[in-house]
Design a protein around this motif. Structure first.
Motif, PDB file in Angstrom:
ATOM      1  N   TYR A  28     -10.463  50.697  22.222  1.00 35.34           N
ATOM      2  CA  TYR A  28      -9.793  49.921  23.176  1.00 35.34           C
ATOM      3  C   TYR A  28      -8.650  50.419  23.790  1.00 35.34           C
ATOM      4  O   TYR A  28      -8.398  50.442  25.017  1.00 35.34           O
ATOM      5  N   SER A  29      -8.093  51.328  23.060  1.00 32.36           N
ATOM      6  CA  SER A  29      -6.680  52.070  23.698  1.00 32.36           C
ATOM      7  C   SER A  29      -7.375  53.052  24.760  1.00 32.36           C
ATOM      8  O   SER A  29      -6.837  53.232  25.676  1.00 32.36           O
ATOM      9  N   LEU A  30      -8.036  53.916  24.493  1.00 32.32           N
ATOM     10  CA  LEU A  30      -8.804  54.776  25.205  1.00 32.32           C
ATOM     11  C   LEU A  30      -9.440  54.228  26.568  1.00 32.32           C
ATOM     12  O   LEU A  30      -9.039  54.720  27.829  1.00 32.32           O
ATOM     13  N   VAL A  31     -10.159  53.128  26.392  1.00 34.95           N
ATOM     14  CA  VAL A  31     -10.702  52.439  27.602  1.00 34.95           C
ATOM     15  C   VAL A  31      -9.714  51.860  28.452  1.00 34.95           C
ATOM     16  O   VAL A  31      -9.951  52.111  29.972  1.00 34.95           O
ATOM     17  N   SER A  32      -8.597  51.347  27.979  1.00 33.78           N
ATOM     18  CA  SER A  32      -7.393  51.191  28.984  1.00 33.78           C
ATOM     19  C   SER A  32      -7.122  52.397  29.910  1.00 33.78           C
ATOM     20  O   SER A  32      -6.989  52.159  30.983  1.00 33.78           O
ATOM     21  N   GLY A  33      -6.670  53.058  29.321  1.00 32.01           N
ATOM     22  CA  GLY A  33      -6.156  54.450  30.306  1.00 32.01           C
ATOM     23  C   GLY A  33      -7.380  54.945  31.229  1.00 32.01           C
ATOM     24  O   GLY A  33      -7.046  55.403  32.240  1.00 32.01           O
ATOM     25  N   PHE A  34      -8.451  55.145  30.650  1.00 30.04           N
ATOM     26  CA  PHE A  34      -9.865  55.676  31.208  1.00 30.04           C
ATOM     27  C   PHE A  34      -9.963  54.523  32.285  1.00 30.04           C
ATOM     28  O   PHE A  34     -10.370  55.193  33.543  1.00 30.04           O
ATOM     29  N   ARG A  35      -9.806  53.592  32.151  1.00 26.99           N
ATOM     30  CA  ARG A  35     -10.351  52.558  33.525  1.00 26.99           C
ATOM     31  C   ARG A  35      -9.139  52.671  34.354  1.00 26.99           C
ATOM     32  O   ARG A  35      -9.713  52.787  35.569  1.00 26.99           O
ATOM     33  N   MET A  36      -7.979  52.763  34.063  1.00 25.77           N
ATOM     34  CA  MET A  36      -6.964  53.396  35.211  1.00 25.77           C
ATOM     35  C   MET A  36      -7.105  54.501  35.793  1.00 25.77           C
ATOM     36  O   MET A  36      -7.027  54.480  37.120  1.00 25.77           O
ATOM     37  N   VAL A  37      -7.456  55.578  35.150  1.00 26.79           N
ATOM     38  CA  VAL A  37      -7.710  56.686  35.665  1.00 26.79           C
ATOM     39  C   VAL A  37      -8.490  56.656  36.786  1.00 26.79           C
ATOM     40  O   VAL A  37      -8.722  57.090  37.756  1.00 26.79           O
ATOM     41  N   LEU A  38      -9.987  56.055  36.433  1.00 31.90           N
ATOM     42  CA  LEU A  38     -10.865  56.048  37.086  1.00 31.90           C
ATOM     43  C   LEU A  38     -10.679  55.131  38.430  1.00 31.90           C
ATOM     44  O   LEU A  38     -11.298  55.387  39.532  1.00 31.90           O
ATOM     45  N   ALA A  39      -9.905  53.944  38.308  1.00 31.43           N
ATOM     46  CA  ALA A  39      -9.620  53.251  39.293  1.00 31.43           C
ATOM     47  C   ALA A  39      -8.706  53.833  40.168  1.00 31.43           C
ATOM     48  O   ALA A  39      -9.064  53.789  41.571  1.00 31.43           O
ATOM     49  N   ILE A  53      -9.203  39.109  26.846  1.00 25.53           N
ATOM     50  CA  ILE A  53      -9.317  37.960  26.312  1.00 25.53           C
ATOM     51  C   ILE A  53     -10.513  37.997  25.582  1.00 25.53           C
ATOM     52  O   ILE A  53     -10.623  37.569  24.361  1.00 25.53           O
ATOM     53  N   TYR A  54     -11.882  38.516  26.244  1.00 24.36           N
ATOM     54  CA  TYR A  54     -12.748  38.463  25.331  1.00 24.36           C
ATOM     55  C   TYR A  54     -12.928  39.259  24.064  1.00 24.36           C
ATOM     56  O   TYR A  54     -13.447  38.761  23.032  1.00 24.36           O
ATOM     57  N   PHE A  55     -12.512  40.573  24.164  1.00 23.29           N
ATOM     58  CA  PHE A  55     -12.470  41.162  22.717  1.00 23.29           C
ATOM     59  C   PHE A  55     -11.451  40.913  21.949  1.00 23.29           C
ATOM     60  O   PHE A  55     -11.379  41.193  20.647  1.00 23.29           O
ATOM     61  N   SER A  56     -10.188  40.334  22.568  1.00 20.97           N
ATOM     62  CA  SER A  56      -9.339  39.941  21.549  1.00 20.97           C
ATOM     63  C   SER A  56      -9.842  38.858  20.684  1.00 20.97           C
ATOM     64  O   SER A  56      -9.623  38.614  19.380  1.00 20.97           O
ATOM     65  N   ARG A  57     -10.748  37.915  21.175  1.00 17.11           N
ATOM     66  CA  ARG A  57     -11.135  36.719  20.470  1.00 17.11           C
ATOM     67  C   ARG A  57     -12.491  37.325  19.387  1.00 17.11           C
ATOM     68  O   ARG A  57     -12.339  36.773  18.354  1.00 17.11           O
ATOM     69  N   ILE A  58     -13.293  38.172  19.892  1.00 19.38           N
ATOM     70  CA  ILE A  58     -13.921  38.957  18.994  1.00 19.38           C
ATOM     71  C   ILE A  58     -13.592  39.703  17.960  1.00 19.38           C
ATOM     72  O   ILE A  58     -14.002  39.521  16.777  1.00 19.38           O
ATOM     73  N   THR A  59     -12.247  40.436  18.285  1.00 20.57           N
ATOM     74  CA  THR A  59     -11.500  40.863  17.019  1.00 20.57           C
ATOM     75  C   THR A  59     -11.044  40.029  15.878  1.00 20.57           C
ATOM     76  O   THR A  59     -10.994  40.285  14.954  1.00 20.57           O
ATOM     77  N   ASN A  60     -10.490  38.930  16.379  1.00 19.89           N
ATOM     78  CA  ASN A  60      -9.722  38.180  15.686  1.00 19.89           C
ATOM     79  C   ASN A  60     -10.758  37.297  14.790  1.00 19.89           C
ATOM     80  O   ASN A  60     -10.386  36.534  13.805  1.00 19.89           O
ATOM     81  N   LYS A  61     -11.999  37.240  15.257  1.00 15.36           N
ATOM     82  CA  LYS A  61     -13.041  36.567  14.620  1.00 15.36           C
ATOM     83  C   LYS A  61     -13.600  37.331  13.264  1.00 15.36           C
ATOM     84  O   LYS A  61     -14.045  36.665  12.253  1.00 15.36           O
ATOM     85  N   GLN A  62     -13.364  38.506  13.310  1.00 15.50           N
ATOM     86  CA  GLN A  62     -13.805  39.222  12.164  1.00 15.50           C
ATOM     87  C   GLN A  62     -12.878  39.089  10.849  1.00 15.50           C
ATOM     88  O   GLN A  62     -11.994  39.038  10.998  1.00 15.50           O
ATOM     89  N   TRP A  77     -19.302  50.243  23.509  1.00 19.65           N
ATOM     90  CA  TRP A  77     -18.489  49.206  22.596  1.00 19.65           C
ATOM     91  C   TRP A  77     -19.836  49.017  21.509  1.00 19.65           C
ATOM     92  O   TRP A  77     -19.706  49.101  20.394  1.00 19.65           O
ATOM     93  N   ARG A  78     -21.065  48.520  22.081  1.00 16.10           N
ATOM     94  CA  ARG A  78     -22.078  48.602  21.084  1.00 16.10           C
ATOM     95  C   ARG A  78     -22.519  49.757  20.262  1.00 16.10           C
ATOM     96  O   ARG A  78     -22.641  49.339  19.176  1.00 16.10           O
ATOM     97  N   TRP A  79     -22.418  50.869  20.838  1.00 15.85           N
ATOM     98  CA  TRP A  79     -22.903  51.943  19.911  1.00 15.85           C
ATOM     99  C   TRP A  79     -21.700  52.476  18.941  1.00 15.85           C
ATOM    100  O   TRP A  79     -21.937  52.347  17.746  1.00 15.85           O
ATOM    101  N   ILE A  80     -20.564  52.059  19.395  1.00 16.45           N
ATOM    102  CA  ILE A  80     -19.227  52.424  18.450  1.00 16.45           C
ATOM    103  C   ILE A  80     -19.348  51.409  17.458  1.00 16.45           C
ATOM    104  O   ILE A  80     -19.061  51.641  16.253  1.00 16.45           O
ATOM    105  N   SER A  81     -19.522  50.216  17.597  1.00 16.14           N
ATOM    106  CA  SER A  81     -19.559  48.978  16.756  1.00 16.14           C
ATOM    107  C   SER A  81     -20.650  49.453  15.888  1.00 16.14           C
ATOM    108  O   SER A  81     -20.568  48.833  14.494  1.00 16.14           O
ATOM    109  N   LYS A  82     -21.653  49.720  16.194  1.00 17.41           N
ATOM    110  CA  LYS A  82     -22.747  50.166  15.083  1.00 17.41           C
ATOM    111  C   LYS A  82     -22.523  51.383  14.481  1.00 17.41           C
ATOM    112  O   LYS A  82     -22.854  51.347  13.134  1.00 17.41           O
ATOM    113  N   GLU A  83     -22.217  52.576  15.119  1.00 23.47           N
ATOM    114  CA  GLU A  83     -22.058  53.643  14.127  1.00 23.47           C
ATOM    115  C   GLU A  83     -20.849  54.059  13.659  1.00 23.47           C
ATOM    116  O   GLU A  83     -20.607  54.531  12.645  1.00 23.47           O
TER     117      GLU A  83
END
Length: 131
Positions: free
Chosen positions: A75-86, A122-131, A60-66
């Motif tokens: 965010y979409s990819l991570v949800s699916g990737f997390r589930m596949v890894l789980a 929750i964490y990233f929805s708050r971060i996204t809404n602050k921008q 996230w840090r790398w993509i946010s900067k670059e």
């Protein structure tokens, strides 16, 4: 303008605190109910949570900067990737311990998984809404 490094560090800090609390609560349950054999499932769940937490924070840090415009895709990819890894993690557990011993792994893993998904959302929805 938000400080990306600070947001990523806070994410890891809060996430680590949540994982520690989950780990401690799980250890307490395992101590009170030794017949449930929860120690290995606790370590698998904790390890998965820590590795995914740190890996996502760095990504996230790398993509946010670059490539800030790619955050919604991330965010979409991570949800699916997390589930596949789980699912892969639970499959490996199944291959190691067998079908009869899987119930504790699934229950403990799902508690960790769902709480960490909720925190992430929750964490990233708050971060996204602050921008």
């Amino acid at each position: 303008m938000m400080d990306i490094d600070k947001v990523a560090k806070r994410y890891v800090g809060i996430g680590a605190l949540i994982i520690i609390i989950l780990w401690m609560a799980s250890i307490l349950v395992a101590t009170l109910r030794p017949e449930w054999n929860l120690m290995a499932p606790i370590w698998v769940s904790t390890g998965f949570s820590v590795v995914f937490l740190v890996a996502f924070a760095l990504l996230w840090r790398w993509i946010s900067k670059e490539k800030k415009e790619s955050l919604t895709t991330l965010y979409s990819l991570v949800s699916g990737f997390r589930m596949v890894l789980a699912l892969f993690t639970l499959f490996v557990c199944y291959m190691v311990v067998g079908r009869d011993a899987m119930a504790p792994y699934v229950v403990v893993f799902m508690v960790f998984y769902l709480i960490m998904v909720g925190f992430h959302t929750i964490y990233f929805s708050r971060i996204t809404n602050k921008q």
